[in-house]
Design an enzyme around this catalytic site. Structure first.
Site, mmCIF file in Angstrom:
data_model
loop_
_atom_site.group_PDB
_atom_site.id
_atom_site.type_symbol
_atom_site.label_atom_id
_atom_site.label_comp_id
_atom_site.label_asym_id
_atom_site.label_seq_id
_atom_site.Cartn_x
_atom_site.Cartn_y
_atom_site.Cartn_z
ATOM 1 C CB THR A 72 -0.932 0.062 1.382
ATOM 2 O OG1 THR A 72 -0.073 0.392 2.367
ATOM 3 C CG2 THR A 72 -1.757 -1.358 1.532
ATOM 4 C CB CYS A 73 0.372 4.807 -0.178
ATOM 5 S SG CYS A 73 -1.219 5.070 1.247
ATOM 6 N N PRO B 120 -10.561 2.710 7.891
ATOM 7 C CG PRO B 120 -12.348 2.998 6.764
ATOM 8 C CD PRO B 120 -11.205 3.724 7.379
#
Length: 436
Positions: free
Chosen positions: A49-50, A112
């Site tokens: 992910t980032c 989330p």
């Protein structure tokens, strides 16, 4: 329990290091398959992910295998990145995965998005055959723990995400967003979430440019915006006051020379770039231009800190849930560990019983049906009495961390190691490859 985790995240490595490790979504299946087929690794998954890139796997040689894989995948010497890498094994690897899925390890605690990202990584790993029984059990439990954390605590009570924090930062720069225009480059989930926040805060116009024009059109329609073909990006992006970019491109798509042209056409009216991509979409040199303000994913942490104090109590409650769930999961795995030994013991004693019955037939000759039933019942009763104590001991030991010692003792007493060797000779060695 030979689970291992190795990776970098927003806590251990700046964005310029994380982008070196980032794996594009299109390459994730191939990379995951390579992980699971690497010598010594039995099953594995990659989360990219980032804010984090990490590998979780079951491995014969521990993190030595994981480091070997890093060297192969990235063509690097992991020792060069030692200060940025984190590693977990066994219990701590389980705890880490539970915390990641529950958003306790996120830049914004309680956001989330990470649960969905881990689920997508898990789905990719399953699709390429990289997941077997134990990693499957770990991830399935991690998702259940994440659900419990969100249900039993208020950690997600105020909706916070990287996208919402980006919008909050834009408000700090411009004051109000009423009447402002936003240009979104990319059409992923984070971009859509950001668009919703921008609209909710009064942004007047949204432009969308995406590599696939049709997807950009569908995105823009949701917000009454305007889709722009990606080939017209550089001639139209300066229409907007705010640019949010998250493309997944391997190199920066906005450079200093672009910024100079944008400012010239805008007659030096300022532009605000929010770069939430890893690797980064906006070259850091753009910040050298007066009138252009660039904030990347690491800069968002300044805004994130304002949310931390509000969530400390709930985070502590969530950590307690995770710790309790780690203990439950380990006990369950230990229970599963004793099952093969119990089955081997039952099969071994049944083989002995049948051999003794055959020997009895050889000595006494043909037995009547009634005699056969009596002998069968008698010998089964004896075997069950013999098995009762070791099986009960194994099941009790499964609840304790030292269960391996008891398992080994039972195997030695009943010579189950030799039986396993005999089976291997008959059936051949296990096949290698993902999920082996």
């Amino acid at each position: 329990m030979n689970f291992f985790v190795i990776g970098v995240n927003h806590k251990t490595a700046p964005v310029e290091v994380r982008e070196r490790f980032a794996i594009p979504e299109s390459r994730l299946p191939e990379a995951t398959k390579l992980l699971a087929s690497y010598p010594g690794i039995e099953e594995g998954m990659i989360v990219s992910t980032c804010n984090r890139v990490e590998m979780v796997a079951r491995s014969v040689n521990g993190n030595a295998d994981m480091r070997g894989f890093l060297k192969q995948l990235y063509n690097i010497d992991p020792a060069q990145y030692e200060q940025y890498l984190y590693e977990y094994r066994s219990t701590e690897a389980v705890r880490h995965m539970f915390r990641v899925a529950s958003s306790l390890d996120s830049m914004v605690v309680g956001e989330p998005q990470i649960l969905g990202q881990v689920k997508e990584a898990y789905a990719t790993a399953r699709a390429v055959g990289a997941v077997s029984s134990q990693l499957d059990a770990l991830l399935t439990r991690a998702f259940a723990v994440a659900k419990r954390v969100r249900t039993d605590t208020s950690i997600a009570s105020s909706s916070v995400s990287i996208a919402s924090v980006a919008v909050e930062l834009a408000k700090k720069i411009f004051g109000s967003l009423q009447g402002r225009s936003v240009y979104i480059v990319g059409a992923g989930k984070m971009c859509e979430l950001a668009a919703r926040h921008f609209v909710a805060h009064g942004v007047e116009k949204i432009y969308v440019a995406n590599r696939t024009y049709e997807r950009g059109v569908a995105f823009a329609k949701k917000f009454n915006g305007e889709a722009v073909p990606i080939e017209h990006l550089y001639e139209t992006v300066d229409k907007a006051d705010i640019v949010l970019s998250s493309t997944g491109a391997p190199i920066a798509i906005f450079r200093k020379e672009h910024g100079e042209k944008f400012l010239s056409r805008r007659k030096n009216r300022p532009m605000f770039f929010l770069d939430i991509a890893v690797p980064r979409d906006v070259d850091a040199k753009m910040n050298e231009l007066d009138g252009i303000f660039v904030y990347d994913i690491d800069d968002l942490q300044q805004v994130v800190h304002s949310h931390i104090s509000d969530r400390k109590d709930e985070a502590a409650h969530a950590e307690a849930i995770v710790n309790a769930e780690v203990e439950k999961f380990e006990e369950r795995l230990r229970t599963l560990d004793v099952v093969p030994t119990i089955v081997s013991l039952q099969e071994h004693l049944e083989t002995v019983r049948q051999a003794e019955i055959d020997r009895l037939r050889g000595r006494l000759g043909e037995l009547s049906p009634e005699q056969e039933m009596a002998v069968d019942a008698l010998t089964k009763g004896i075997i069950n009495k013999i098995m009762h104590t070791p099986i009960t001991t194994l099941k009790t030991a499964a609840k304790e961390p030292e269960s391996t010692t008891v398992i080994e003792l039972v195997k030695r007493i009943f010579n189950l190691h030799e039986k396993a060797k005999d089976e291997t000779v008959k059936t051949g060695p296990p096949q290698s490859g993902p999920g082996k």
